[in-house]
Design a protein around this motif. Structure first.
Motif, PDB file in Angstrom:
ATOM      1  N   TYR A  14       2.929   7.127  -1.993  1.00  0.00           N
ATOM      2  CA  TYR A  14       1.487   6.946  -1.758  1.00  0.00           C
ATOM      3  C   TYR A  14       0.994   5.662  -2.420  1.00  0.00           C
ATOM      4  N   ASN A  15       1.338   5.461  -3.672  1.00  0.00           N
ATOM      5  CA  ASN A  15       0.904   4.260  -4.379  1.00  0.00           C
ATOM      6  C   ASN A  15       1.658   3.022  -3.919  1.00  0.00           C
ATOM      7  N   ALA A  16       2.917   3.187  -3.504  1.00  0.00           N
ATOM      8  CA  ALA A  16       3.676   2.036  -3.016  1.00  0.00           C
ATOM      9  C   ALA A  16       3.044   1.465  -1.748  1.00  0.00           C
ATOM     10  N   VAL A  17       2.646   2.340  -0.836  1.00  0.00           N
ATOM     11  CA  VAL A  17       2.014   1.872   0.395  1.00  0.00           C
ATOM     12  C   VAL A  17       0.605   1.367   0.110  1.00  0.00           C
ATOM     13  N   ARG A  18      -0.084   2.036  -0.778  1.00  0.00           N
ATOM     14  CA  ARG A  18      -1.463   1.631  -1.088  1.00  0.00           C
ATOM     15  C   ARG A  18      -1.513   0.277  -1.782  1.00  0.00           C
ATOM     16  N   GLN A  19      -0.594   0.027  -2.707  1.00  0.00           N
ATOM     17  CA  GLN A  19      -0.595  -1.217  -3.467  1.00  0.00           C
ATOM     18  C   GLN A  19       0.398  -2.242  -2.943  1.00  0.00           C
ATOM     19  N   ASP A  20       1.162  -1.883  -1.902  1.00  0.00           N
ATOM     20  CA  ASP A  20       2.170  -2.774  -1.343  1.00  0.00           C
ATOM     21  C   ASP A  20       3.126  -3.248  -2.447  1.00  0.00           C
TER      22      ASP A  20
END
Length: 350
Positions: free
Chosen positions: A236-242
């Motif tokens: 979730y955070n990887a996609v949100r923060q790229d």
């Protein structure tokens, strides 16, 4: 001597009719100027013309016949009824219009263009509505108030994290994140189902299934929150923060989840999972629990298969978005450098 003694006193002279005498007077006036010399500068004489009587259609009599005498009840010249206009009874159909096909084609093109514009306006309206919703969410959840898990207000515990896929995740990656979220929910179901079957084993078989029950309780209480925080929240955070570093951590932890699902499906005896081995051994003593154990094994097998498919899809997305190991190393070095304690530990190792 000019009077006719045999003439009818009531008879009217036809030459004394006003129309005849008017024409005779005009003819005399016109002919009187023929003997005069021609003067080109003189004004032309005005000649009055008798009114022309228009021909009208004679209506038929009341019996449907043709001509009726003037003054008769059936009509004629002496009738008080107004005769119809000339040609009113002929060709009552409207005149034919040429070029209808071309006009219809142009009208169809205009309608198609209007329909396209209307669809475009609806699409823009939908986009503006979504953007307005995003802005409203940003205004309401600007401080990112935790809302997950959804716990009732009267409960003493409160939500732990802020979770909103529609707001945090870009539209092109929302489907992937939702699939992983559904897989996490299915993983929670597998842990709870496994715990219930192991609880039934200890109730039916006694202390011989005590270790399986204790470990199943530990796995359900420990791995359910850890799975959310370690691999779902990481993606979730990887996609949100790229973030490439978070992608790498997700791949590592998610690979461990695939391994755990495989071990759970195998079901080593006393290992806390009601897998294939435990299910077949339990079926010798209790068929109902054995069948439930087989369903638990199938659930873990399906869980493992879904995880393999998802990690392959996410890896394709990882490559398509330009993520790499070098970028992950750079992010890790930047985060380590920003933390003084981690930076000092790295310097000591060097």
């Amino acid at each position: 001597m000019d009077d006719n003694p045999f003439a009818d006193p009531n008879q009217v002279n036809p030459f004394m009719d006003p129309s005849v005498t008017q024409v005779s007077a005009q003819s005399t006036t016109v002919g009187a100027g023929l003997d005069e010399p021609y003067d080109p500068y003189a004004e032309p004489a005005t000649v009055s013309v008798a009114p022309v009587i228009s021909h009208q259609t004679i209506p038929a009599g009341p019996t449907g016949g043709g001509y009726s005498a003037p003054g008769s009840a059936g009509g004629g010249y002496g009738s008080s009824a107004t005769p119809p206009a000339y040609g009113s009874s002929f060709n009552s159909q409207p005149p034919r219009q040429y070029g209808n096909e071309e006009t219809m084609h142009k009208q169809k093109l205009v309608e198609d263009e209007f329909r396209k514009r209307e669809e475009d306006l609806e699409r823009r309206e939908h986009q503006l509505r979504d953007e307005q919703k995003r802005l409203e969410d940003a205004r309401v959840y600007g401080d990112r108030v935790p809302n997950f898990p959804p716990i009732p207000k009267f409960f003493p515990c409160t939500p732990c994290v802020y979770h909103n896929i529609d707001f945090d995740i870009p539209p092109e990656h929302q489907l992937t994140v939702r699939r992983v979220f559904y897989h996490w929910q299915f993983t929670v179901f597998c842990y709870l189902f496994n715990f219930l079957v192991c609880f039934g084993m200890i109730c039916s078989l006694g202390t011989s299934a005590g270790s399986a029950f204790g470990l199943s309780l530990l796995f359900a209480g420990l791995f359910i929150p850890l799975s959310f925080l370690t691999w779902y929240r990481m993606l979730y955070n990887a996609v949100r923060q790229d973030s490439s570093m978070r992608y790498m951590l997700f791949f590592f932890v998610y690979g461990m989840q695939i391994l755990i699902s495989g071990i759970a499906a195998l079901g080593i005896n006393g290992g806390g999972f009601a897998g294939w081995i435990t299910a077949f051994k339990t079926m010798e003593k209790n068929k109902v629990l054995g069948v439930l154990g087989i369903f638990v094994s199938l659930a873990w097998c399906l869980n493992c298969l879904i995880a393999v498919i998802l990690i392959m899809q996410i890896h394709k997305t990882y490559r398509a978005t330009g993520q790499s190991m070098e970028k992950a190393s750079g992010e890790f070095a930047a985060s380590a450098g920003s933390n003084r304690n981690i930076g000092q530990a790295v310097l000591r190792t060097l």
